[in-house]
Motif scaffolding. Structure first.
Motif, PDB file in Angstrom:
ATOM      1  N   GLY A  31       0.849  -1.182   0.000  1.00 11.71           N
ATOM      2  CA  GLY A  31       0.000   0.000   0.000  1.00 11.71           C
ATOM      3  C   GLY A  31       0.878   1.223   0.000  1.00 11.71           C
ATOM      4  O   GLY A  31       1.499   1.568  -0.993  1.00 11.71           O
ATOM      5  N   GLN A  32       0.976   1.862   1.148  1.00 17.73           N
ATOM      6  CA  GLN A  32       1.823   3.039   1.251  1.00 17.73           C
ATOM      7  C   GLN A  32       3.173   2.663   1.841  1.00 17.73           C
ATOM      8  O   GLN A  32       3.266   1.841   2.743  1.00 17.73           O
ATOM      9  CB  GLN A  32       1.144   4.108   2.080  1.00 17.73           C
ATOM     10  CG  GLN A  32       0.008   4.767   1.303  1.00 17.73           C
ATOM     11  CD  GLN A  32      -0.578   5.911   2.054  1.00 17.73           C
ATOM     12  OE1 GLN A  32      -1.247   5.712   3.045  1.00 17.73           O
ATOM     13  NE2 GLN A  32      -0.328   7.119   1.570  1.00 17.73           N
ATOM     14  N   GLY A  75      -3.552   9.542   0.917  1.00 17.82           N
ATOM     15  CA  GLY A  75      -3.416   8.390   0.032  1.00 17.82           C
ATOM     16  C   GLY A  75      -3.094   8.723  -1.404  1.00 17.82           C
ATOM     17  O   GLY A  75      -2.967   7.818  -2.232  1.00 17.82           O
ATOM     18  N   ARG A  78       1.874   7.344  -2.756  1.00 16.72           N
ATOM     19  CA  ARG A  78       2.033   5.995  -2.221  1.00 16.72           C
ATOM     20  C   ARG A  78       3.442   5.689  -1.732  1.00 16.72           C
ATOM     21  O   ARG A  78       3.614   4.885  -0.826  1.00 16.72           O
ATOM     22  CB  ARG A  78       1.617   4.969  -3.265  1.00 16.72           C
ATOM     23  CG  ARG A  78       0.109   5.051  -3.500  1.00 16.72           C
ATOM     24  CD  ARG A  78      -0.469   3.902  -4.290  1.00 16.72           C
ATOM     25  NE  ARG A  78      -0.093   2.623  -3.753  1.00 16.72           N
ATOM     26  CZ  ARG A  78       0.390   1.628  -4.492  1.00 16.72           C
ATOM     27  NH1 ARG A  78       0.574   1.768  -5.768  1.00 16.72           N
ATOM     28  NH2 ARG A  78       0.708   0.480  -3.943  1.00 16.72           N
ATOM     29  N   LYS A  94      -1.988   3.729   7.640  1.00 19.07           N
ATOM     30  CA  LYS A  94      -2.033   3.490   6.196  1.00 19.07           C
ATOM     31  C   LYS A  94      -0.742   2.918   5.626  1.00 19.07           C
ATOM     32  O   LYS A  94      -0.689   2.550   4.467  1.00 19.07           O
ATOM     33  CB  LYS A  94      -2.374   4.790   5.476  1.00 19.07           C
ATOM     34  CG  LYS A  94      -3.755   5.300   5.836  1.00 19.07           C
ATOM     35  CD  LYS A  94      -4.063   6.574   5.132  1.00 19.07           C
ATOM     36  CE  LYS A  94      -5.453   7.057   5.551  1.00 19.07           C
ATOM     37  NZ  LYS A  94      -5.805   8.286   4.880  1.00 19.07           N
ATOM     38  N   ASN A  96       2.165   0.192   5.141  1.00 20.82           N
ATOM     39  CA  ASN A  96       2.451  -1.221   5.358  1.00 20.82           C
ATOM     40  C   ASN A  96       3.846  -1.631   4.900  1.00 20.82           C
ATOM     41  O   ASN A  96       4.182  -2.804   4.906  1.00 20.82           O
ATOM     42  CB  ASN A  96       1.374  -2.118   4.752  1.00 20.82           C
ATOM     43  CG  ASN A  96       1.331  -2.079   3.247  1.00 20.82           C
ATOM     44  OD1 ASN A  96       1.997  -1.279   2.601  1.00 20.82           O
ATOM     45  ND2 ASN A  96       0.522  -2.947   2.679  1.00 20.82           N
ATOM     46  N   LYS A 126      -0.343  -1.253  11.342  1.00 20.01           N
ATOM     47  CA  LYS A 126      -0.891  -2.099  10.295  1.00 20.01           C
ATOM     48  C   LYS A 126       0.138  -3.161   9.922  1.00 20.01           C
ATOM     49  O   LYS A 126       1.327  -2.928   9.985  1.00 20.01           O
ATOM     50  CB  LYS A 126      -1.214  -1.223   9.089  1.00 20.01           C
ATOM     51  CG  LYS A 126      -1.956  -1.938   7.999  1.00 20.01           C
ATOM     52  CD  LYS A 126      -2.308  -0.961   6.900  1.00 20.01           C
ATOM     53  CE  LYS A 126      -3.049  -1.674   5.800  1.00 20.01           C
ATOM     54  NZ  LYS A 126      -3.407  -0.775   4.722  1.00 20.01           N
TER      55      LYS A 126
END
Length: 177
Positions: A31-32, A75, A78, A94, A96, A126
């Motif tokens: 994800g980010q 978001g 990224r 947010k 990972n 996360k």
């Protein structure tokens, strides 16, 4: 739960290769991502090397830092390359993937880890992975001190820095493959 890895590399250029060709290329569930560097001089070099290969990366420098942090938290960005300054301002839920391009050390004490900064960099709750890129004896000594300080963190060594299979395995265990 975050998975912690360390990767022993032969030289500084290998750090860029590992980020580009192993972590970002092989990771499908990323994800980010935040890539932490120690020096503001390193950030643009890494940014250029990744952008040249088509990766959409942003670096926090100068007066745009607040806007970039907001865009990352929203978001729309990224992959962020940053020094430790931004670590306090990031929405940790947010992120990972964290890559410690450079391990944090205390100012004027390059053999002493800055444990509080390491914690700030890796506090993301996360699931995902933290990759610590090590290049030489000093990095290994600092990493050992970090592992001793944070004894509850299990840091697994990626067996071979140039093996796709070893990185695929690490990414899969972290839920990023």
């Amino acid at each position: 739960m975050m998975r912690f890895y360390k990767v022993n590399l032969p030289d500084e250029q290998s750090k860029i290769t590992v980020i580009r060709d192993k972590i970002l290329e092989l990771g499908e569930g990323i994800g980010q991502t935040i890539i932490f560097v120690r020096s503001r001089r390193t950030a643009p070099v890494l940014h250029e090397a990744l952008a040249e290969h088509g990766y959409a990366v942003t670096l926090t420098q100068g007066s745009d830092r607040d806007k970039l942090t907001k865009d990352f938290n929203d978001g729309s960005i990224r992959v962020l390359i940053s020094t430790d300054v931004v670590a306090r301002d990031i929405d940790q839920s947010k992120v990972n993937l964290v890559v410690n391009y450079d391990l944090p050390v205390k100012f004027n004490k390059p053999t002493e880890p800055y444990n509080e900064i390491y914690l700030l960099r890796t506090r993301f709750s996360k699931g995902g992975a933290v990759f610590n890129l090590l290049c030489g004896g000093n990095d290994n000594m600092i990493m050992q001190k970090i592992e001793t300080h944070f004894s509850h963190i299990n840091v697994t060594e990626v067996p071979s820095w140039n093996s796709d299979d070893d990185f695929k395995d690490a990414l899969e265990k972290a839920g990023l493959k």
